[in-house]
Write a protein that holds these residues in place. Structure first.
Motif, PDB file in Angstrom:
ATOM      1  N   UNK A   5      59.571  35.155 -70.598  1.00 52.29           N
ATOM      2  CA  UNK A   5      58.960  34.430 -69.480  1.00 52.29           C
ATOM      3  C   UNK A   5      59.892  33.331 -68.981  1.00 52.29           C
ATOM      4  N   UNK A   6      60.553  32.658 -69.896  1.00 52.48           N
ATOM      5  CA  UNK A   6      61.499  31.613 -69.488  1.00 52.48           C
ATOM      6  C   UNK A   6      62.629  32.207 -68.650  1.00 52.48           C
ATOM      7  N   UNK A   7      63.192  33.322 -69.106  1.00 51.67           N
ATOM      8  CA  UNK A   7      64.303  33.931 -68.370  1.00 51.67           C
ATOM      9  C   UNK A   7      63.877  34.393 -66.982  1.00 51.67           C
ATOM     10  N   UNK A   8      62.596  34.733 -66.834  1.00 49.08           N
ATOM     11  CA  UNK A   8      62.079  35.166 -65.534  1.00 49.08           C
ATOM     12  C   UNK A   8      61.686  33.986 -64.644  1.00 49.08           C
ATOM     13  N   UNK A   9      61.777  32.773 -65.174  1.00 45.06           N
ATOM     14  CA  UNK A   9      61.431  31.595 -64.380  1.00 45.06           C
ATOM     15  C   UNK A   9      59.977  31.197 -64.447  1.00 45.06           C
ATOM     16  N   UNK A  10      59.200  31.841 -65.325  1.00 43.26           N
ATOM     17  CA  UNK A  10      57.789  31.486 -65.503  1.00 43.26           C
ATOM     18  C   UNK A  10      57.704  30.420 -66.597  1.00 43.26           C
ATOM     19  N   UNK A  11      58.042  29.192 -66.239  1.00 45.22           N
ATOM     20  CA  UNK A  11      58.140  28.132 -67.236  1.00 45.22           C
ATOM     21  C   UNK A  11      56.774  27.711 -67.779  1.00 45.22           C
ATOM     22  N   UNK A  13      67.348  50.145 -69.472  1.00 46.98           N
ATOM     23  CA  UNK A  13      66.914  49.361 -68.323  1.00 46.98           C
ATOM     24  C   UNK A  13      68.062  49.241 -67.325  1.00 46.98           C
ATOM     25  N   UNK A  14      67.714  49.084 -66.051  1.00 48.49           N
ATOM     26  CA  UNK A  14      68.725  48.984 -65.007  1.00 48.49           C
ATOM     27  C   UNK A  14      69.185  47.550 -64.770  1.00 48.49           C
ATOM     28  N   UNK A  15      68.456  46.576 -65.310  1.00 47.67           N
ATOM     29  CA  UNK A  15      68.828  45.168 -65.148  1.00 47.67           C
ATOM     30  C   UNK A  15      68.148  44.348 -66.231  1.00 47.67           C
ATOM     31  N   UNK A  16      68.674  43.138 -66.456  1.00 49.27           N
ATOM     32  CA  UNK A  16      68.046  42.232 -67.415  1.00 49.27           C
ATOM     33  C   UNK A  16      66.647  41.842 -66.939  1.00 49.27           C
ATOM     34  N   UNK A  17      66.492  41.690 -65.631  1.00 52.56           N
ATOM     35  CA  UNK A  17      65.182  41.338 -65.076  1.00 52.56           C
ATOM     36  C   UNK A  17      64.163  42.430 -65.374  1.00 52.56           C
TER      37      UNK A  17
END
Length: 261
Positions: free
Chosen positions: A129-135, A91-95
């Motif tokens: 989902x948490x790391x992506x801000x989808x709480x 992957x190119x990024x954690x996101x």
């Protein structure tokens, strides 16, 4: 500093807890009658064996395939060479990786809804989902894992922590405190030993209840001396003392020498 600012400004202590939890989630899984802790390298084969024995062979095999997304590395700052035949590129990024985790595990859960394998997939899904801000999405996943997962699985500790973090990120401090209280009741080990109590203290500080937080931290320092949580408690107590908070004597008896694992 307002309570909201205290909540949004993640300090080094909170970040350490989050990173420790994420390290365990990505690299460990609980499978089989012995409920042993396995590294991700052995997770796929163990998952297949466990669920096959419970009549979910098709779901277990596909879960094993879906979980391979957790093993793909993230490589940044360099020109990537084309992936070898049959292999996925880094992957190119954690996101980008988290987005792939969410898509892969969401698709798997949609195809195998109601299965034990789908419940297992809810935990790494909620973390991503948490790391992506989808709480909100993370809470749905964590709540399902907590409601339907095996209650004596060590990873239930990680699910409670994730649930607490998601509530905290939404500003729901009372719910976050309740999640961390439940986390503290479970038998944790390794990096998460004592972290439920430490997280409770963090939330109490954010609520302006610094005296209560100091008591929890003093007890934690006394009983978890050689754990990550105990060391974090010591550092946090120093911060509170510098702010003029009176540090109480611990109520709990000091524990014998402990190993953080």
């Amino acid at each position: 500093m307002t309570k909201q600012q205290e909540l949004s400004a993640q300090d080094a202590f909170q970040l350490y807890g989050a990173e420790a939890s994420d390290w365990l989630m990505k690299r460990q899984q609980i499978i089989g009658a012995t409920l042993g802790v396995l590294l991700v390298g052995g997770l796929i084969a163990a998952t297949v064996h466990y669920f096959s024995s419970r009549g979910e062979e098709a779901a277990s095999k596909q879960l094993g395939q879906a979980l391979t997304v957790l093993e793909r590395p993230v490589v940044t700052g360099v020109d990537l060479q084309p992936a070898e035949a049959g292999q996925e590129p880094p992957f190119k990024s954690e996101k980008e990786k988290d987005e792939a985790i969410v898509k892969t595990l969401s698709d798997f859960r949609a195809a195998h809804g109601g299965s034990d394998a789908a419940v297992t997939a809810a935990l790494p899904l909620g973390k991503a989902q948490y790391r992506l801000g989808d709480y909100d999405g993370a809470l749905v996943a964590f709540d399902e894992y907590i409601a339907k997962g095996e209650k004596n699985q060590p990873l239930m500790v990680s699910a409670r922590e994730g649930q607490g973090y998601a509530h905290e990120a939404k500003g729901q401090l009372d719910q976050a405190l309740a999640s961390f209280q439940e986390m503290a009741k479970l038998d944790a080990g390794g990096f998460l030993q004592g972290m439920g109590q430490y997280h409770q203290a963090r939330i109490l500080v954010a609520q302006g209840k610094k005296d209560e937080a100091a008591q929890l931290l003093a007890d934690l320092k006394s009983t978890q001396t050689n754990t990550a949580a105990g060391r974090l408690a010591t550092e946090r107590l120093a911060v509170l003392a510098a702010e003029g908070v009176k540090i109480p004597e611990p109520k709990a008896a000091p524990a014998a020498a402990q190993d953080a694992g």
